[in-house]
Design an enzyme around this catalytic site. Structure first.
Site, mmCIF file in Angstrom:
data_model
loop_
_atom_site.group_PDB
_atom_site.id
_atom_site.type_symbol
_atom_site.label_atom_id
_atom_site.label_comp_id
_atom_site.label_asym_id
_atom_site.label_seq_id
_atom_site.Cartn_x
_atom_site.Cartn_y
_atom_site.Cartn_z
ATOM 1 N N LYS A 137 -47.172 29.369 3.473
ATOM 2 C CA LYS A 137 -46.523 30.295 4.415
ATOM 3 C C LYS A 137 -47.355 29.753 5.872
ATOM 4 O O LYS A 137 -46.440 29.901 6.743
ATOM 5 C CB LYS A 137 -47.453 31.815 4.247
ATOM 6 C CG LYS A 137 -47.012 32.574 5.405
ATOM 7 C CD LYS A 137 -47.470 34.062 5.296
ATOM 8 C CE LYS A 137 -47.080 35.149 6.470
ATOM 9 N NZ LYS A 137 -47.521 36.436 6.135
ATOM 10 N N HIS A 275 -13.413 18.403 -25.680
ATOM 11 C CA HIS A 275 -13.199 19.461 -24.721
ATOM 12 C C HIS A 275 -13.619 20.675 -25.436
ATOM 13 O O HIS A 275 -12.943 22.052 -25.213
ATOM 14 C CB HIS A 275 -11.660 19.892 -24.268
ATOM 15 C CG HIS A 275 -11.189 18.476 -23.750
ATOM 16 N ND1 HIS A 275 -11.529 17.894 -22.410
ATOM 17 C CD2 HIS A 275 -10.119 17.436 -24.175
ATOM 18 C CE1 HIS A 275 -10.842 16.638 -22.295
ATOM 19 N NE2 HIS A 275 -10.264 16.375 -23.333
#
Length: 513
Positions: A137, A275
Site C-alpha cells: 500500500k 479440433h
C-alpha cells in the site's frame, strides 16, 4: 541520513543470506524473525530480532510476532505527512524501507497425501500477508519483495540509483496483491472443499501462469496458459513435455479433449483428436492394436492430429506413428527406443502424463461468458449397463452391448449434436456439432460407409423424430444407444422394431457445447 531498515521474514530461504549480505553492503540495518534470523545470523551477518523493535516477545508459538504498531507504523507511514511524522515521533516508531516476505507453505502442505486439517490451518500465514499488504500500500516509499527472483533487480537498482524506481516498486506491489489474493483464494477453496460448499456465494479461483503463448485460437489474439496451484491427476496442465516446440492454444485445447476421452477406458486405448472432436478411437489387447484401430477409423483426419493413450509407447507402435504427421502424443511414458524414433521428428511434441501419480482430482469445469462464468460438475457419471433399458423387441447380444457401451463413452465427448457409429473397440464414423441430429447422423453414417452394416450407433441426446432411425436402418445399423426422453420416443421405437434394430435407452444425455 537515517539508516535504511529492511525486515526479512521468509519461508522460502532461497538466496536470502546472499541478499541480506548485499543489503548490509548497501547500508541497510536488518530486522528478522525466527528461522530467517537464524539463517542470516549463522552466515555472520548482523541482524536484529523483531522483538528488539517491538519490545514484545514472539508469543503463541510464533503466531503473534510482527502484528505490532512498531512494524506496521514503520511500513504505512506516509513520508512527508506531518500528522504521520508526529505519530511516529510520539510513539518512537522508525521507518521500515523494505519488506522481504514469502508466505507459509499452505499450498505445499495441503498437497501432501493425507494432510491433517490442523496442519493445514497452522500453515495459514497471518503476519506475512499483513506486512506485505502494508508495504505494498505504501509502495510510494517502501520496496516490497515476495519472490526471490526479484532480489537481483532490487540490488542492481539500489547500486545504480540509491533506491528502486517507482515503476519497480509499483510492479512489486502488484505482485504482492496477486500473491496474497491467490493465497487467500486457495485457502477459501480448501475450506469450501472441507465443508462441501460446491457453489459458494463468492467463487474464488486462482491459477498460476505456466507459459505465455505465441497467440490464441488465431494470430490476432493474445493468450497465455495457466494451471491450478494443486497438481491434478491426468492433467495436460501438469504433464511433462519431453520433446518438441511449445504447445499452442489450439494444441492445448485438443490435447485436453484427447486426455478426457482416454480417461473413459481402462483397457489399452488410443484416441485421435482433431479440433476437439475424436476422429478415431481404438481399443486393443495392446497399444499396437489400439493404434491400428484408431488410425484405420479415419486415416485421413488423423493426419496432423493429437494422440492420447493410457499405455507406454513402445518402439513397434512408435514406428507406425512416425509414418504420418502428428502434432502431439500424450502417454504415461515412452520407451527409450520409442523416444529415439519419435524425437527424430522435429515438429512432434511428446508429453508424459502419469495417470498413476497420486494427485488431487478436479471436480468442476468452468466456461466464461461475457461478464460471467458458468460452473458445473464435470461429466463423469459412471456408465452402468445394468441401468440401461432395452425398449425394442429384440435384445442386444453381448457383443452388441459391448459395442454400444464403447460408442456411448465416445459420443459424450463429441460436440453436440453428436452421433458416433462404431463396432466393438473402434469408431467408424463421427458426426459432430451439427445444427440438427439428422445431419450429424448422415455425416457419421457416410464416413462409416459399408462398415456401418451390422454395427452400432450412439446419439448424445434423444431423437425428436424417427428420421434418424430410418437413415440408420438404410445404412444397416443393427443396434442404437440413446438417452430417450422424447415425447415421440414411441415413433422411434416402432421404426427400430420394424427393421429389427435393438435400441437401448440410457436415461442420461451428454450434451457438449
Amino acid at each position: 541520513m537515517t539508516k535504511r531498515r529492511a525486515l526479512l521474514s521468509v519461508s522460502d530461504k532461497t538466496g536470502i543470506t546472499e541478499f541480506a549480505a548485499k543489503l548490509v553492503d548497501l547500508g541497510f540495518e536488518l530486522i528478522s524473525t525466527g528461522g530467517t534470523k537464524k539463517s542470516i545470523a549463522d552466515a555472520g551477518i548482523a541482524v536484529k530480532d523483531i522483538s528488539d523493535i517491538t519490545g514484545f516477545p514472539e508469543i503463541m508459538d510464533g503466531r503473534v510476532k510482527t502484528l505490532h504498531p512498531m512494524v506496521h507504523g514503520g511500513l504505512l507511514s506516509v513520508r512527508g505527512n506531518d500528522v504521520h511524522t508526529k505519530a511516529m515521533t510520539d510513539n518512537g516508531i522508525e521507518y521500515i524501507d523494505m519488506v522481504v516476505v514469502n508466505l507459509y507453505p499452505f499450498k505445499e502442505t495441503i498437497s501432501k497425501p493425507g494432510v491433517k486439517y490442523n496442519d493445514a490451518i497452522e500453515n495459514i500465514d497471518i503476519g506475512g500477508p499483513s506486512m506485505l499488504r502494508s508495504a505494498a500500500k505504501n509502495h510510494e516509499s517502501v520496496t516490497v519483495i515476495t519472490d526471490p527472483a526479484d532480489y537481483d533487480v532490487v540490488i542492481e537498482e539500489f547500486k545504480a540509483n540509491g533506491d528502486t524506481t517507482f515503476a519497480t516498486r509499483q510492479r512489486l506491489a502488484l505482485k504482492v496483491y496477486q500473491t496474497t489474493a491467490a493465497y487467500d483464494a486457495l485457502i477459501a477453496q480448501y475450506f469450501a472443499n472441507e465443508i462441501g460448499d460446491k457453489f459458494p456465494e463468492k467463487l474464488t479461483l486462482t491459477y498460476e501462469k505456466q507459459q505465455g503463448l505465441r497467440y490464441g485460437e488465431n494470430p490476432h489474439q493474445e493468450a497465455a496458459f495457466y494451471r491450478t496451484p494443486l497438481a491434478q491427476n491426468n492433467s495436460l496442465a501438469h504433464a511433462t513435455q519431453i520433446h518438441g516446440k511449445e504447445l499452442s492454444y489450439n494444441n492445448i485445447q485438443d490435447a485436453n479433449a484427447a486426455v478426457n476421452i482416454m480417461l473413459e477406458f481402462k483397457e489399452p486405448v488410443v484416441v485421435a483428436v482433431k479440433h476437439m472432436n475424436p476422429c478415431g478411437v481404438g481399443l486393443g489387447k495392446d497399444l499396437f492394436e489400439a493404434w491400428t484401430k484408431a488410425y484405420e477409423a479415419d486415416s485421413t483426419s488423423i493426419f496432423g492430429g493429437i494422440i492420447a493413450t493410457n499405455q507406454e509407447v513402445d518402439a513397434k507402435t512408435a514406428e507406425k506413428m512416425s509414418e504420418i504427421f502428428l502434432e502431439i502424443i500424450i502417454a504415461p511414458s515412452f520407451s527409450e527406443e520409442a523416444k529415439a524414433i519419435l524425437m527424430a521428428k522435429k515438429n512432434i511434441r511428446l508429453l508424459e502424463n502419469n495417470p498413476q501419480e497420486e494427485r488431487i482430482a478436479e471436480k468442476l469445469t468452468t466456461t466464461a461468458v461475457n461478464g460471467g462464468l458458468l460452473v458445473q460438475d464435470l461429466d463423469r457419471a459412471a456408465i452402468n449397463p445394468e441401468e440401461f433399458t432395452v425398449v425394442t423387441d429384440r435384445k442386444p447380444s453381448a457383443e452388441e452391448m459391448d459395442a454400444l457401451v464403447f460408442a456411448w463413452k465416445v459420443v459424450k465427448h463429441v460436440k453436440s449434436n453428436a452421433i458416433v457409429v462404431a463396432k466393438e473397440g473402434q469408431t467408424l464414423g463421427v458426426g459432430a456439432g451439427q445444427m440438427n441430429r439428422v445431419g450429424a447422423a448422415q455425416i457419421a453414417l457416410d464416413q462409416a460407409g459399408e462398415e456401418a452394416k451390422g454395427n452400432v450407433l450412439a446419439s448424445d441426446a434423444f431423437f425428436p423424430m424417427p428420421d434418424t432411425l430410418e437413415n440408420a436402418a438404410k445404412a444397416g445399423i443393427k443396434a442404437i444407444i440413446q438417452p430417450g426422453g422424447s415425447i415421440k420416443d414411441q415413433d422411434s421405437i416402432d421404426v427400430a422394431n420394424k427393421y429389427g434394430i435393438t435400441m437401448v435407452f440410457t436415461g442420461m444425455r451428454h450434451f457438449k457445447h
